[in-house]
Scaffold this active site. Sequence first.
Site, PDB file in Angstrom:
ATOM      1  N   ASP A 228       0.855  -1.244   0.106  1.00 14.52           N
ATOM      2  CA  ASP A 228      -0.077   0.027  -0.003  1.00 14.52           C
ATOM      3  C   ASP A 228       0.836   1.246  -0.022  1.00 14.52           C
ATOM      4  O   ASP A 228       1.968   1.192   0.833  1.00 14.52           O
ATOM      5  CB  ASP A 228      -0.943  -0.054   1.399  1.00 14.52           C
ATOM      6  CG  ASP A 228      -1.946   0.974   1.225  1.00 14.52           C
ATOM      7  OD1 ASP A 228      -2.724   0.914   0.370  1.00 14.52           O
ATOM      8  OD2 ASP A 228      -2.027   1.916   2.368  1.00 14.52           O
ATOM      9  N   GLU A 277      14.335 -15.632   0.258  1.00 16.60           N
ATOM     10  CA  GLU A 277      14.844 -16.614   0.886  1.00 16.60           C
ATOM     11  C   GLU A 277      13.701 -17.673   1.091  1.00 16.60           C
ATOM     12  O   GLU A 277      13.988 -18.805   1.515  1.00 16.60           O
ATOM     13  CB  GLU A 277      14.810 -16.056   2.445  1.00 16.60           C
ATOM     14  CG  GLU A 277      16.220 -15.243   2.747  1.00 16.60           C
ATOM     15  CD  GLU A 277      15.960 -14.413   4.097  1.00 16.60           C
ATOM     16  OE1 GLU A 277      15.233 -15.166   4.941  1.00 16.60           O
ATOM     17  OE2 GLU A 277      16.595 -13.611   4.253  1.00 16.60           O
TER      18      GLU A 277
HETATM   19  C1  GLC Z   1      -4.080   3.040  -0.764  1.00 16.89           C
HETATM   20  C2  GLC Z   1      -5.513   2.278  -0.567  1.00 16.89           C
HETATM   21  C3  GLC Z   1      -6.465   3.058  -0.215  1.00 16.89           C
HETATM   22  C4  GLC Z   1      -6.244   3.815   1.089  1.00 16.89           C
HETATM   23  C5  GLC Z   1      -4.931   4.427   1.148  1.00 16.89           C
HETATM   24  C6  GLC Z   1      -4.347   4.756   2.480  1.00 16.89           C
HETATM   25  O1  GLC Z   1      -4.212   3.967  -1.646  1.00 16.89           O
HETATM   26  O2  GLC Z   1      -5.565   1.451  -1.530  1.00 16.89           O
HETATM   27  O3  GLC Z   1      -7.831   2.444  -0.037  1.00 16.89           O
HETATM   28  O4  GLC Z   1      -7.215   4.586   1.586  1.00 16.89           O
HETATM   29  O5  GLC Z   1      -3.881   3.570   0.581  1.00 16.89           O
HETATM   30  O6  GLC Z   1      -3.928   3.390   3.087  1.00 16.89           O
END
Ligand code: GLC
Length: 568
Positions: A228, A277
């Site tokens: 993310d 790993e």
């Molecule tokens: C990413 C996720 C989104 C979230 C953001 C903050 O873009 O896909 O849904 O709100 O990160 O974590």
Amino acid sequence: MTQNLADTSRPAAAPIAANAGATRGWWRDAVIYQVYPRSFADSNGDGMGDLPGIRSRLPYLRDLGVDAVWLSPFYASPQADAGYDVADYRAVDPMFGSLLDADALIRDAHQLGLRIIVDLVPNHSSDQHEWFQRALRDGPASPLRDRYHFRPGKGENGELPPNDWESIFGGPAWTRSTDPDGTPGDWYLHLFAPEQPDFNWENAAVADEFRSILRFWLDMGVDGFRIDVAHGLVKAQGLPDIGGSDQLKLLGNDVMPFFDQDGVHEIYRSWRRILDEYPGQRIGVAEAWTPTVQRTANYVRPDELHQAFNFQYLGTYWDAAALREVIDVSLDSMRPVDAPTTWVLSNHDVTRHATRFGNPPGGTQIRTAGDRELGLRRARAATLLMLALPGSAYLYQGEELGLPDVTDLPDEVRQDPSFFRQAGQDGFRDGCRVPIPWSGTEAPYGFGPTAGGPSWLPQPAEWAELSVEAQTGDPTSTLELYRSALAVRRATPALGAGSEVTWLDGPEGTLTFRRDSVEGSFVCTVNTTGEQVLLGAPGRVLLSSAGSVEVNAGEAVLEADSTVWWAV
Ligand code: GLC
């Protein structure tokens, strides 16, 4: 003459063994299905999807024909941002089940030949994370404060934020903390909601912790991580002001001192060493919203991650010339780093492509239903185009049902945190997160166990006709189109594999390209215009997004807004 569609019976998938994929990069042409756990399947009737629900639907995903499943976060979380605010990275939130459920889900998936990718959220934690809570509780002298970005405010009494950064969800990217004695204290940085404080990745404890979290889930058997905000971890030295720049674009398409800083790559190099790993080719997938595909390619250099979503492709409208250009630029950008391109049309942050393409061009956040029929026709064609391109492709749950975005959700049911902050530009993400219709005539249409039972967002009444049950066995349905497409893709090595397309001439508004493999060649024709187009039939029809294909005396009729796959 009307050509019949190919036999699409699909070879059974084999279970995934621990050393599977040792010789070939399985991810290079994998079709990966995104499950949004809240909205996929609710086993206990509380209106919220859960891990046992997902587990019970794995055979559906196996039969659909995908290779892997990416699960959006299911970790312990106060749900300020639907689970992208993690309070404990090693625990399953009780609303989704338990670690035992996660373990059973991973095992079952492997038995069915499906790989599992989990979401990792390293840019920020929840404000309820133990570290952040202790940092607040222990006051300004706490060494834990350095694991986040705490700074004194500007102004006479520190009443102004430390810099001019804005949150992607709207409003300042800083919130002032309260000291243990109750007086206003330092400010902390949050690129997203105030409940999502950003980690300071220059602090060694943060880096150590995430290496340990990676190992925790790798030991559980997961096949990879979707990372993310992979472009956000490192901030420019000194956290400089942006200085009068416009509002941020969605998740950072602009050059910003907190996005796509070169320092992030060292982090991914260290993660790659850990992934390597483990047996079975575990992968990392970057969610990196960078200004160009060339910058995206940096995330998938041979010693970094394996895939990075191609958001430039996702953002391209249904237009032949624009599509050709983004395809060429994407393939050209990935070739030097020898990484596959990772195509994607929809996810949980953008308006579903069936709705985007039924509206005039307007970016990835569309608030009007537009022309439903046009949108679906183009969406089906766009999906066949995507699945014909070399590389990996991501599907977002429900797109195989042709689901539109729900653009008329009442304000009082909305939960997207950016909806509640001033003019957050992606504040309408709830529209693509509405629970999936599986069966029956009454909401929640098999999403939960009981007809008339709850679902955390209401489903439109028309969704009875879009359920898995309603579409199964109907050769004109979008679900059967996806099933056929994935079966043909599996049986046709020229689809997905390699990194080249050969463009052939065709009328304006169309795209024709050939893909070659040792097993044979394949042609894809795309008509992005609203009119029928005649074209010399390149071969035998494998699949069409618009039903059967008329071929007369070697001339094929390409229906408006359609894609056809041909064996040559
Ligand atoms: C990413 C996720 C989104 C979230 C953001 C903050 O873009 O896909 O849904 O709100 O990160 O974590």
